[in-house]
Scaffold this active site. Structure first.
Site, PDB file in Angstrom:
ATOM      1  CB  VAL A 145      -3.951  -0.499   2.527  1.00  0.00           C
ATOM      2  CG1 VAL A 145      -4.813  -0.838   3.734  1.00  0.00           C
ATOM      3  CG2 VAL A 145      -4.464   0.746   1.819  1.00  0.00           C
ATOM      4  CB  SER A 146       0.270  -2.772  -0.168  1.00  0.00           C
ATOM      5  OG  SER A 146       0.924  -3.158   1.017  1.00  0.00           O
ATOM      6  CE  LYS A 147      -2.117  -5.379  -4.605  1.00  0.00           C
ATOM      7  NZ  LYS A 147      -2.774  -6.579  -5.181  1.00  0.00           N
ATOM      8  CD  GLN A 203      -3.908  -4.278   0.023  1.00  0.00           C
ATOM      9  OE1 GLN A 203      -3.301  -3.240   0.211  1.00  0.00           O
ATOM     10  NE2 GLN A 203      -3.310  -5.443  -0.090  1.00  0.00           N
TER      11      GLN A 203
END
Length: 206
Positions: free
Chosen positions: A8-10, A15
């Site tokens: 996930v990006s965060k 997320q």
């Protein structure tokens, strides 16, 4: 053996990895063999991906939820998929635009082959630009040359470094002045020597 990777990006908790992990487990991946990152895909250094790539051995298959979980951009994705192919590692994408990729099927192998063709095309472009750059440098009185080849001293350093799970293969290759592909040509992810590496060691001891 199936090995999974999720991202996930965060990392702030907004997320979650649960959806991806559940999908991979349902597809047959052991929960203990799923590597993860909580970082933007555009970051060069992703510890989870580095560890995952080191763990993969010939005959294994990497399982991901979507293609965008793997590559920083299209160029990086093509290079990564081609590296897997050269190492004898399969790829399975569970959903999204890349869901046709499953190297256990004929259709998936076809798509995998398209990635290989794209990677070859990219290498040809790089080689052409390199030749043009060297010609221009020679015209200006400068010299250029090929990247360094693996030698016994470098190989032993690489084997020792790769035995440490914390080692970043890309960073190690840069420090040795070789490509990541060359590194994996001679050394396994656990630091043991592959056939070309063993041949180099045997030739030095003869």
């Amino acid at each position: 053996m199936l090995i999974g990777y999720v991202r996930v990006s965060k990392a702030d908790g907004s997320q979650l990895l649960d959806l991806q992990r559940d999908a991979l487990i349902e597809s047959g991946v052991d929960a203990e063999r799923i590597y993860e990152d909580k970082a933007s895909g555009r970051k060069d250094h992703r510890p989870g991906l580095d560890a995952c790539m080191k763990a993969l051995q010939p005959g294994n298959s990497l399982v991901i939820w979507k293609l965008d979980r793997l590559g920083r951009d299209l160029k990086h994705l093509v290079a990564t998929v081609d590296d897997l192919r050269e190492r004898g590692v399969g790829l399975r994408v569970l959903s999204g635009a890349g869901a046709e990729i499953d190297t256990t099927t004929a259709n998936g192998r076809l798509v995998f082959g398209i990635f290989a063709s794209l990677a070859e095309f990219e290498r040809e472009l790089i080689a052409e630009r390199t030749r043009a750059g060297l010609a221009a440098a020679r015209a200006r009185g400068r010299k250029g040359g090929r990247p360094r080849k693996m030698d016994v001293t470098m190989l032993r350093m690489a084997m020792k470094a790769m035995a440490d799970r914390a080692t970043n293969a890309s960073d190690l290759a840069k420090r040795l002045g070789i490509t990541t592909t060359t590194l994996y040509e001679y050394v396994n992810g656990d630091g043991t020597a592959k056939a070309p590496g063993q041949k180099l060691l045997d030739g030095n001891s003869a």
